[in-house]
Motif scaffolding. Sequence first.
Motif, PDB file in Angstrom:
ATOM      1  N   ASP A  51      48.470  34.585 112.311  1.00  0.00           N
ATOM      2  CA  ASP A  51      48.031  34.704 113.698  1.00  0.00           C
ATOM      3  C   ASP A  51      48.130  36.130 114.215  1.00  0.00           C
ATOM      4  N   ASP A  82      51.644  24.207 122.259  1.00  0.00           N
ATOM      5  CA  ASP A  82      50.529  25.152 122.159  1.00  0.00           C
ATOM      6  C   ASP A  82      50.231  25.680 123.550  1.00  0.00           C
ATOM      7  N   ARG A  83      50.676  26.891 123.817  1.00  0.00           N
ATOM      8  CA  ARG A  83      50.527  27.427 125.170  1.00  0.00           C
ATOM      9  C   ARG A  83      49.087  27.743 125.530  1.00  0.00           C
ATOM     10  N   THR A  84      48.166  27.681 124.562  1.00  0.00           N
ATOM     11  CA  THR A  84      46.753  27.953 124.856  1.00  0.00           C
ATOM     12  C   THR A  84      46.036  26.725 125.409  1.00  0.00           C
ATOM     13  N   THR A  85      46.763  25.632 125.668  1.00  0.00           N
ATOM     14  CA  THR A  85      46.212  24.448 126.337  1.00  0.00           C
ATOM     15  C   THR A  85      47.075  24.126 127.551  1.00  0.00           C
ATOM     16  N   ARG A 101      55.075  22.501 117.643  1.00  0.00           N
ATOM     17  CA  ARG A 101      55.515  23.319 118.769  1.00  0.00           C
ATOM     18  C   ARG A 101      54.475  23.270 119.891  1.00  0.00           C
ATOM     19  N   GLY A 103      50.024  21.915 126.573  1.00  0.00           N
ATOM     20  CA  GLY A 103      51.018  22.659 125.814  1.00  0.00           C
ATOM     21  C   GLY A 103      51.767  23.655 126.676  1.00  0.00           C
TER      22      GLY A 103
END
Length: 427
Positions: free
Chosen positions: A387, A31-34, A29, A37
């Motif tokens: 998480d 990765d919204r932390t990059t 999926r 992403g």
Amino acid sequence: MNTSARNDLQQHTTARLGDSLPFLRLGPRPDRTTYQGWQQWRTTRGSFVPAPKISLNQYRLMTPRKRAIHDLHRAASHVNMRLLETPMSARVTALMRARIQNNALRVEPGTRDGLMINGGGYQGKTETACQTAAEFEDFWWDLVEELGPTPIPGTRDLIAPVAYCQTPVKATPIALCEAILDFYAAPYGKNLRGMIRNVRGSIKAHSTSALLIDDITRLKMHREDDQDTLDLIRDLMSLDVTLILIGVNIPRSGLLREGWHDPRTGQWTYQRLKASRSYNPDASTQTERRFDIINLDPFDYTTDAGISAFLTHLAGVEDQLRLFDAGPGTLTEGRMPEYLYGRTGGIVGLLKRLLEDTCTRAMERGLETFTIDLCDEIDINLGNLPDRDPDAGEVPHIPDTTPARTPSKKRRNTVLDDRGTPQAADK
């Protein structure tokens, strides 16, 4: 087989599966932390196409393979129900959009006011904030393409209007700097001073208008490292960026002075400052005066307006069900609305979990309907969430309203039973 050949085969297989089964998620999926992403998620959000609504007769005319694929598509539709706007999320979206836009248009130097999004676990705070930030970025990119300069060949695009990161479980200034720098894939630096300099430089160089810091209440203000981390966040407020802090029970977390919500005014009230040995006893007011707090609450079932909003939400979810015998009124009539509220407390995340698990059970049993008896068999278990930090309130309390029941015998699958002569399906 060498690595190159194996990668080529994997890409070829992925392409074939993507063409034939577009509803399947291939690979990890986003990765919204990059940055990569976040862009992948932003540009593909809302692209999932649910299974088409067909009659049971049309389903029976399919080949076994097509029926299996359609069942898989239906299951994917139930676990990928679109995020529906609620009156509570609409208020958050409106305030957040206005705050980011106003700060982006401000030309004078100085501290930019931020926003804190407060609420319980599984109430959709992160998704609401990310969706709103993505909509702002979509609008921003439209302006850039229309008015902005063209890219320079051979150079790297430095534009990142939105940055998103999560507060580390054990928060320290270094850990938070690393989380922010990881988004930009920027170097850390040799020491904390260098890391802070790189954070400030990255935000400026990438023209970031909004910085979202999730799970902010992982900060425990009785720890010195956490106090230093909050000081770092206050330091970022001096940059030309809107800080959006997301957390559970922020007013009582210690990030601000101890406070409580006054239902008469709709505002948070804070205790008077006490005498302190600190050289600056008013330091905490720097945060509370620079941030507006807005709540993302669960549905309220004690007022006519709250009940109406909950029924409207259920109607929107009901339209996304892909069970053959789940027609209009399945979730909105009879005892079902009150039952669903009692099971979930009006928390949208718990409601989604209950609905998707019940739909899966209905398909496994061949019942193709949604009933209270079937819901009673489903236990909402949120205990295995690596998480989520339970100590920070990220795992909500689940109402214990499931009645005691005796195990029932497994029912026979009736999907393929002959219920009369089927009509020919449209080609």
